[in-house]
Design a protein around this motif. Structure first.
Motif, mmCIF file in Angstrom:
data_model
loop_
_atom_site.group_PDB
_atom_site.id
_atom_site.type_symbol
_atom_site.label_atom_id
_atom_site.label_comp_id
_atom_site.label_asym_id
_atom_site.label_seq_id
_atom_site.Cartn_x
_atom_site.Cartn_y
_atom_site.Cartn_z
ATOM 1 N N THR A 80 0.857 -1.175 0.000
ATOM 2 C CA THR A 80 0.000 0.000 0.000
ATOM 3 C C THR A 80 0.894 1.227 0.000
ATOM 4 N N ALA A 81 0.576 2.175 -0.884
ATOM 5 C CA ALA A 81 1.410 3.356 -1.066
ATOM 6 C C ALA A 81 0.601 4.615 -0.789
ATOM 7 N N ASP A 82 1.264 5.614 -0.221
ATOM 8 C CA ASP A 82 0.606 6.897 0.075
ATOM 9 C C ASP A 82 0.502 7.726 -1.206
ATOM 10 N N LEU A 112 -0.091 -7.484 -5.296
ATOM 11 C CA LEU A 112 -1.188 -6.516 -5.267
ATOM 12 C C LEU A 112 -0.648 -5.192 -4.744
ATOM 13 N N ILE A 113 -0.866 -4.115 -5.520
ATOM 14 C CA ILE A 113 -0.431 -2.783 -5.103
ATOM 15 C C ILE A 113 -1.663 -1.895 -4.978
ATOM 16 N N SER A 114 -1.854 -1.312 -3.809
ATOM 17 C CA SER A 114 -2.999 -0.439 -3.563
ATOM 18 C C SER A 114 -2.504 0.926 -3.106
ATOM 19 N N ALA A 115 -3.424 1.870 -3.014
ATOM 20 C CA ALA A 115 -3.077 3.230 -2.608
ATOM 21 C C ALA A 115 -4.009 3.697 -1.498
ATOM 22 N N THR A 116 -3.506 4.603 -0.664
ATOM 23 C CA THR A 116 -4.329 5.177 0.400
ATOM 24 C C THR A 116 -5.320 6.197 -0.148
ATOM 25 N N HIS A 117 -5.090 6.673 -1.370
ATOM 26 C CA HIS A 117 -5.949 7.636 -2.065
ATOM 27 C C HIS A 117 -5.832 9.053 -1.492
ATOM 28 N N THR A 118 -4.644 9.384 -0.997
ATOM 29 C CA THR A 118 -4.450 10.756 -0.564
ATOM 30 C C THR A 118 -4.599 11.716 -1.740
ATOM 31 N N HIS A 119 -5.226 12.869 -1.487
ATOM 32 C CA HIS A 119 -5.358 13.915 -2.512
ATOM 33 C C HIS A 119 -4.264 14.972 -2.368
ATOM 34 N N SER A 120 -3.252 14.666 -1.556
ATOM 35 C CA SER A 120 -2.181 15.629 -1.323
ATOM 36 C C SER A 120 -0.820 15.057 -1.709
ATOM 37 N N GLY A 121 -0.818 14.264 -2.762
ATOM 38 C CA GLY A 121 0.429 13.706 -3.264
ATOM 39 C C GLY A 121 0.711 14.186 -4.675
ATOM 40 N N PRO A 122 1.877 13.832 -5.211
ATOM 41 C CA PRO A 122 2.253 14.291 -6.545
ATOM 42 C C PRO A 122 1.485 13.564 -7.640
ATOM 43 N N GLY A 123 1.387 14.207 -8.792
ATOM 44 C CA GLY A 123 0.832 13.568 -9.978
ATOM 45 C C GLY A 123 1.957 13.258 -10.948
ATOM 46 N N GLY A 124 1.568 13.009 -12.211
ATOM 47 C CA GLY A 124 2.563 12.816 -13.252
ATOM 48 C C GLY A 124 3.122 11.423 -13.367
ATOM 49 N N PHE A 125 2.498 10.402 -12.722
ATOM 50 C CA PHE A 125 3.042 9.053 -12.807
ATOM 51 C C PHE A 125 2.073 8.064 -13.464
ATOM 52 N N PHE A 126 0.950 8.564 -13.982
ATOM 53 C CA PHE A 126 0.016 7.724 -14.720
ATOM 54 C C PHE A 126 0.356 7.739 -16.206
ATOM 55 N N HIS A 223 -11.024 0.883 5.344
ATOM 56 C CA HIS A 223 -12.177 1.657 5.807
ATOM 57 C C HIS A 223 -12.563 2.652 4.718
ATOM 58 N N ALA A 224 -13.848 2.758 4.450
ATOM 59 C CA ALA A 224 -14.335 3.614 3.362
ATOM 60 C C ALA A 224 -14.385 5.067 3.808
ATOM 61 N N VAL A 225 -13.275 5.778 3.574
ATOM 62 C CA VAL A 225 -13.238 7.201 3.904
ATOM 63 C C VAL A 225 -12.434 7.903 2.818
ATOM 64 N N HIS A 226 -12.881 9.089 2.416
ATOM 65 C CA HIS A 226 -12.242 9.823 1.329
ATOM 66 C C HIS A 226 -11.197 10.770 1.914
ATOM 67 N N CYS A 227 -9.962 10.661 1.407
ATOM 68 C CA CYS A 227 -8.843 11.443 1.984
ATOM 69 C C CYS A 227 -8.794 12.858 1.411
ATOM 70 N N VAL A 228 -9.769 13.674 1.797
ATOM 71 C CA VAL A 228 -9.872 15.038 1.258
ATOM 72 C C VAL A 228 -9.916 16.082 2.380
ATOM 73 N N SER A 229 -9.324 15.755 3.534
ATOM 74 C CA SER A 229 -9.314 16.719 4.637
ATOM 75 C C SER A 229 -8.557 17.989 4.258
ATOM 76 N N MET A 230 -7.539 17.838 3.390
ATOM 77 C CA MET A 230 -6.796 18.993 2.880
ATOM 78 C C MET A 230 -7.329 19.269 1.472
ATOM 79 N N ASN A 231 -7.864 20.470 1.248
ATOM 80 C CA ASN A 231 -8.577 20.717 -0.007
ATOM 81 C C ASN A 231 -7.645 21.145 -1.140
ATOM 82 N N ASN A 232 -8.250 21.601 -2.247
ATOM 83 C CA ASN A 232 -7.443 21.871 -3.439
ATOM 84 C C ASN A 232 -6.661 23.182 -3.382
#
Length: 239
Positions: A80-82, A112-126, A223-232
């Motif tokens: 699992t990756a952040d 199996l590789i999963s993600a924590t789904h943080t919205h505060s990480g870098p992009g550009g790797f897809f 646990h079903a929770v959306h990691c959006v405590s820090m906004n855009n």
């Protein structure tokens, strides 16, 4: 008594017989490594907001790996990756590196590789155009740091396998998440809503790994929770 009999066997006839491994005992390996990568001027992944570029670090990002081997030799590698998500290209690159290093121990079927789904990480790797467009391009440095960090966590887990046990538990965790669109959920048919107690999944599932003495090795939660405590408007990398 078993130990005494085994000692006599070894002394008299050189027997190498060992007691069978119990079905509830596994070989367990754990590893953790940094995957933070470049900390400035990388568009963030999650909100698809152009101009939301990183400007520093709030919390570093990590890859965590767990390897489980049963008493027949079958093994599973769970990572699992952040990150906001895991790109197919990362899975392909990791498996390619694992097969080159460990031959047939690890492959597409048992990794199996999963993600924590943080919205505060870098992009550009897809590798997909939509994600590349919103991340303002493919960022090779960010991608490579993620791949290298995941591999380091796997190598660590592979090299510290030890016997242990696996425990499973689950229960309701309330006041930790909300349905972000309850009005839309209420448009579901009554017979559908009647199947559930809440309008979102409140169950947390936990898998605990310990050594033979009960000392903890790792813990994995779902646990079903959306990691959006820090906004855009946030520009700090955070797990």
């Amino acid at each position: 008594m078993k130990i005494l009999m085994l000692g006599i066997c070894l002394f008299i006839i050189g027997c190498t017989q060992t007691a069978p491994v119990p079905d509830d005992q596994y070989q367990i390996g754990t590893g953790i490594a940094d995957i933070t990568g470049p900390a400035a001027e990388i568009n963030m992944m999650g909100y698809a907001t152009l101009g939301q570029d990183t400007s520093g670090i709030h919390l570093r990002l990590f890859s965590r790996a767990v390897i489980i081997v049963d008493n027949t030799g079958n093994r599973i590698l769970y990572i699992t990756a952040d990150l906001q998500g895991i790109a197919q290209i990362i899975k392909m690159e990791i498996v390619k590196a694992l097969e080159a290093k460990y031959k047939d121990l690890y492959h597409h079927e048992n990794v199996l590789i999963s993600a924590t789904h943080t919205h505060s990480g870098p992009g550009g790797f897809f590798q997909y155009l939509l994600y590349i467009f919103t991340a303002e391009g493919f960022i090779k440095d960010s991608y490579q740091d993620i791949v290298d960090g995941i591999m380091r966590s796997i190598d660590m887990a592979h090299n510290n396998l030890k016997p242990g046990y696996i425990y499973w538990n689950e229960g309701e965790l309330t006041d930790s998440s909300v349905n972000r669109s309850p009005a839309a959920y209420d448009n579901n048919p009554k017979e559908e809503k009647d199947k559930y107690k809440y309008n979102t999944d409140k169950i947390m599932n936990s898998m605990k790994f310990t050594d033979l003495n009960g000392e903890p090795l790792a813990l994995v939660n779902w646990h079903a929770v959306h990691c959006v405590s820090m906004n855009n408007s946030n520009t700090l990398i955070s797990s």
